[in-house]
Write a protein that holds these residues in place. Structure first.
Motif, PDB file in Angstrom:
ATOM      1  N   TRP A   1      -9.047  -8.190   1.912  1.00 38.82           N
ATOM      2  CA  TRP A   1      -9.926  -9.489   1.521  1.00 38.82           C
ATOM      3  C   TRP A   1      -8.907 -10.704   1.193  1.00 38.82           C
ATOM      4  O   TRP A   1      -9.453 -11.832   1.426  1.00 38.82           O
TER       5      TRP A   1
ATOM      6  N   GLU B   1      -8.489   7.089  -2.790  1.00 39.60           N
ATOM      7  CA  GLU B   1      -9.378   6.080  -3.119  1.00 39.60           C
ATOM      8  C   GLU B   1      -8.804   5.018  -3.725  1.00 39.60           C
ATOM      9  O   GLU B   1      -9.099   3.812  -3.514  1.00 39.60           O
ATOM     10  N   THR B   2      -8.034   5.267  -4.593  1.00 38.40           N
ATOM     11  CA  THR B   2      -7.167   4.128  -5.307  1.00 38.40           C
ATOM     12  C   THR B   2      -6.485   3.246  -4.368  1.00 38.40           C
ATOM     13  O   THR B   2      -6.499   2.292  -4.188  1.00 38.40           O
TER      14      THR B   2
ATOM     15  N   SER C   1      -6.932   3.242  -0.908  1.00 35.47           N
ATOM     16  CA  SER C   1      -8.221   2.457  -0.291  1.00 35.47           C
ATOM     17  C   SER C   1      -8.328   1.184  -0.881  1.00 35.47           C
ATOM     18  O   SER C   1      -8.663   0.087  -0.133  1.00 35.47           O
ATOM     19  N   GLN C   2      -8.762   1.179  -2.111  1.00 37.03           N
ATOM     20  CA  GLN C   2      -9.194   0.056  -2.765  1.00 37.03           C
ATOM     21  C   GLN C   2      -8.095  -0.935  -2.478  1.00 37.03           C
ATOM     22  O   GLN C   2      -8.259  -2.318  -2.662  1.00 37.03           O
TER      23      GLN C   2
ATOM     24  N   SER D   1       0.807  -1.119   0.114  1.00 39.42           N
ATOM     25  CA  SER D   1       0.032   0.185  -0.016  1.00 39.42           C
ATOM     26  C   SER D   1       0.961   1.226  -0.035  1.00 39.42           C
ATOM     27  O   SER D   1       0.703   2.311  -0.649  1.00 39.42           O
TER      28      SER D   1
ATOM     29  N   ARG E   1      -5.634  -1.273  -0.420  1.00 39.20           N
ATOM     30  CA  ARG E   1      -5.764  -1.996   0.958  1.00 39.20           C
ATOM     31  C   ARG E   1      -7.093  -2.905   1.178  1.00 39.20           C
ATOM     32  O   ARG E   1      -6.773  -3.811   1.753  1.00 39.20           O
ATOM     33  N   GLU E   2      -8.178  -2.383   0.574  1.00 39.74           N
ATOM     34  CA  GLU E   2      -9.286  -3.451   0.941  1.00 39.74           C
ATOM     35  C   GLU E   2      -8.854  -4.609   0.207  1.00 39.74           C
ATOM     36  O   GLU E   2      -9.385  -5.551   0.682  1.00 39.74           O
ATOM     37  N   THR E   3      -8.340  -4.683  -1.330  1.00 44.14           N
ATOM     38  CA  THR E   3      -8.120  -5.790  -1.796  1.00 44.14           C
ATOM     39  C   THR E   3      -7.367  -6.690  -0.964  1.00 44.14           C
ATOM     40  O   THR E   3      -7.436  -7.882  -0.882  1.00 44.14           O
TER      41      THR E   3
END
Length: 482
Positions: A175, A164-165, A167-168, A34, A170-172
């Motif tokens: 998961w 936002e990119t 964050s996406q 990240s 980090r979210e990936t």
């Protein structure tokens, strides 16, 4: 219970160990990725904005004042580059923008940015200018031509898009971590089951072996360390089973030995005690005492033979008997056997046949022990034959000379054949109970034959006689015993 607790402990350790490893690994990798992704995106955006800002400067560098033509170009580049554009003078005051609704002309950029641009340098920062609704990632380049600097050009894009990119990303990663945890849990559960299942089988088998069931075996086909452990326990159980069989056999032999010795000694002692009490009480006349003395003498000799046989058999078992072997002529030896047993056979009206072909080589044997072996076998043949004949023969078989003693006596039952070499065993006791003996003769014979390096065997059927076959090593050298 203990092993189950161990299995649960193994499961917990494996589960927590793998989960901690996965979480730490993916967490560290996620954080590093990240940060690297955020830095890469920021750097790429900054470099792209710098490149676009320089293109804007090339388009407007011929004019040093804001006019309608410049505003049209700024609007064009705003739509083309999808970036907000400001033009400020050397004092930092904004003189033109591509979006008048966001920033009013006359506002100023940061003094540090204005000074840096005035010095001919580019600047990169997150600007928070009055009139902007959100922070922007901005680049500022000098506005001018050659060495003439009129002010600066600012291009910026919202920071929120970059965040936002990230964050996406980090979210990936999160998961991916969760999926990794689920897969790890499933893998650890299977691994724990594959370990605990054979361990439980080993536990059950070890418990049965500990309770004395040495025939229990562990059925595990794996070739890893657990499989090696199972094979080791199976091998141990096999050795324990063999040891237990040998112990039981030795205990049975000891019990039988004591029982047989007691029986063999009690019978003559009882008879002698009765005769001595009768003599002591004067119940037998003087002229009638001699037969009783003879019987007591025979019983005494029988006990002496029993003790001698027991002593000799123990010496044979302990390797204390030493042979004095030398070449023995087979024909001369069989002639002496015929002479010794001829009268005994005739007294029972039996035919004694001795067959010895010419050319037999001498055998390598202790003469006294050889005579003891053959005499015992021939004596048994005559003892257990009521009618018919006893045949003694010899022949050559390779490196051996084979003695064969065959009779037409009562024979040996198939169930008794393997036991006739045991101490005190008497085959067909029911029909031979009138025949006295210690039951040690054939046991001694077998030990003496094997001490000579030979073998002995028997073939027999009830009521059809028995045939004993005794093999002795032949010698190549010439020599005959006296």
């Amino acid at each position: 219970m203990l092993l189950r607790a161990i299995n649960r402990s193994i499961f917990r350790r494996l589960l927590f160990g793998y989960l901690l490893t996965v979480l730490l690994g993916l967490g560290v990798v996620g954080i590093v990725i990240s940060f690297l992704a955020k830095g890469y995106i920021y750097d790429s955006t900054q470099n792209e904005l710098l490149r676009k800002a320089k293109k804007v400067n090339l388009a407007i560098q011929d004019g040093n004042a804001a006019d309608a033509s410049m505003e049209s170009l700024l609007l064009f580049f705003d739509q083309t580059f999808d970036a907000r554009i400001w033009i400020f003078d050397r004092n930092g005051s904004i003189i033109a923008t591509s979006t008048k609704d966001e920033v009013f002309i006359g506002k100023s950029v940061a003094v540090s940015i204005a000074r840096k641009v005035a010095a001919g340098e580019s600047a990169v920062s997150e600007l928070a200018v009055e009139g902007l609704s959100q922070p922007m990632l901005s680049v500022a380049v000098p506005w001018g031509k050659d060495d003439r600097i009129y002010g600066g050009i600012v291009l910026h894009s919202p920071v929120n898009g970059i965040q936002e990119t990230v964050s996406q990303i980090r979210e990936t990663i999160l998961w991916g971590t969760l999926i990794g945890v689920l897969l790890t849990t499933a893998m650890v559960s299977y691994l724990s089951w594959s370990i605990s299942r054979p361990l439980q089988a080993i536990d059950r088998a070890a418990s049965e072996i500990g309770m004395g069931n040495y025939a229990k075996r562990i059925e595990i086909d794996s070739t890893d360390e657990i499989g090696d452990l199972a094979q080791t326990i199976n091998s141990m159980a096999g050795k324990l089973e063999q040891t237990e069989r040998e112990r039981s056999k030795a205990e049975q032999i000891r019990t039988d030995f004591l029982a047989n010795v007691s029986h063999e000694l009690r019978t003559p002692l009882t008879a002698m005690q009765g005769f001595l009490e009768a003599l002591q009480d004067g119940l037998i006349d003087e002229e009638r005492r001699q037969p009783y003395y003879d019987i007591m003498m025979q019983e005494t000799l029988h006990m002496n033979r029993l003790l001698d046989d027991i002593t000799m058999l123990d010496k044979l078992k302990n390797g204390e008997i030493r042979l004095a072997p030398h070449p023995v002529d087979v024909r001369s030896f069989l002639q002496s056997v015929e002479l010794k047993f001829g009268t005994i056979a005739s007294s029972k009206r039996l035919e004694l046949h001795v067959d010895c072909p010419d050319g037999l080589p001498p055998i390598h044997a202790d003469y006294d022990r050889l005579e003891q072996i053959i005499s015992n076998v021939v004596g048994n043949a005559i003892k257990f034959t009521e009618r018919g004949s006893v045949r003694i023969g010899a022949r050559r078989e390779g490196a051996f000379v084979v003695f064969v003693v065959a009779d037409t006596g009562i024979g040996i039952a198939p169930a008794d054949r393997e036991f006739i070499w045991d101490r005190f065993f008497k085959a067909d006791r029911g029909r031979a109970k009138n025949q006295k003996g210690t039951g040690l003769g054939l046991a001694i014979v077998k030990e003496l034959v094997e001490l000579h390096g030979g073998t002995i065997g028997v073939e027999s059927e009830p009521d059809r006689g028995a045939t004993f076959t005794i093999r002795f090593p032949a010698v190549r050298s010439e020599g005959v015993s006296a």
